[in-house]
Design a protein around this motif. Sequence first.
Motif, PDB file in Angstrom:
ATOM      1  N   LYS A  58      61.876  40.967  40.315  1.00 35.66           N
ATOM      2  CA  LYS A  58      60.533  40.873  39.754  1.00 35.66           C
ATOM      3  C   LYS A  58      60.018  39.465  40.053  1.00 35.66           C
ATOM      4  O   LYS A  58      60.694  38.480  39.765  1.00 35.66           O
ATOM      5  N   THR A  64      66.326  41.388  38.505  1.00 33.65           N
ATOM      6  CA  THR A  64      66.159  42.788  38.883  1.00 33.65           C
ATOM      7  C   THR A  64      66.060  43.654  37.633  1.00 33.65           C
ATOM      8  O   THR A  64      66.394  43.213  36.533  1.00 33.65           O
ATOM      9  N   VAL A 234      65.419  50.252  45.414  1.00 32.88           N
ATOM     10  CA  VAL A 234      64.282  49.324  45.408  1.00 32.88           C
ATOM     11  C   VAL A 234      63.207  49.777  46.395  1.00 32.88           C
ATOM     12  O   VAL A 234      62.287  49.015  46.709  1.00 32.88           O
ATOM     13  N   ASN A 237      59.516  49.571  45.411  1.00 34.24           N
ATOM     14  CA  ASN A 237      58.909  48.234  45.432  1.00 34.24           C
ATOM     15  C   ASN A 237      58.227  47.926  46.761  1.00 34.24           C
ATOM     16  O   ASN A 237      57.323  47.089  46.824  1.00 34.24           O
TER      17      ASN A 237
END
Length: 285
Positions: A58, A64, A234, A237
């Motif tokens: 983040k 994380t 991830v 993201n």
Amino acid sequence: MTTLTHRGRRAEAGRNSDKKPDGEEDAAADKDLNEDDPDDSKDIRLTLMEEVLLLGLKDKEGYTSFWNDCISSGLRGGILIELALRGRIHLEPLSIRKKRLLERKVLLKSDAPTGDVLLDETLRHIKATESAETVQTWIELLTGETWNPFKLQYQLRNVRERIAKALVEKGILTTEKQNFLLFDMTTHPVSNATEKQRLVKKLQESMLERWVNDPHRMDRRTLALLVLAHSSDVLENIFASLADDKYNVAMNRTKDLLDMDPEVEAAKARGTEMIWAVLAAFNKS
């Protein structure tokens, strides 16, 4: 293992006579690594593990997701792929008894130092083993997921923190202390947003404007990073900032890519076997 989901709202190498000495081969592999992606920043060179962690962090908080229990093993898979791309390890050749990727053992090709602490530590572990292990076993050993007390020595410790420190040294992250009621935690907020945006943009374009519809025409490191982002949970993201229509296109293409049969794809081209083997290992988990 993670799965892809949509948002509700939106020719054999040279002969022995032509073989280069090990030192020259290692240097050539590292040179090829640097030239593999012509769009890479010339100022900052990141390993696959660093890129995966950067994607998972983040930006402001510097850690994380607490719900992500996949990134630890994903980072270990990244170490194996990175070592293979640098010409330090490879899978044993196909044989009648061992045809499948997950049956073939990881073999040491060169123990020449890479200059990366985690990569070199893993190389020492692979060299020290009495019997060779498969990709899936190595991911488990490096993560510490083994019932054999004699093999706990192969666990890589504090991997996320060590990768984060490397990113701090490269000027991409910074270090802070945050209080979480009962304990203090070291966090690493993103200080160089440009580098992370460059990475995200490269991956987005690989699925959109630069889509080639053939994994063997893709840059190997881009292919590896998509596999690792999926394995580390991830992937969202990467595409979260896209408009809904582009998001759907990118996710559908990524799903099609990751749904390919690793056995079939690994047999089509040299140089990508470890990438497909890591995907096969996570698919089986």
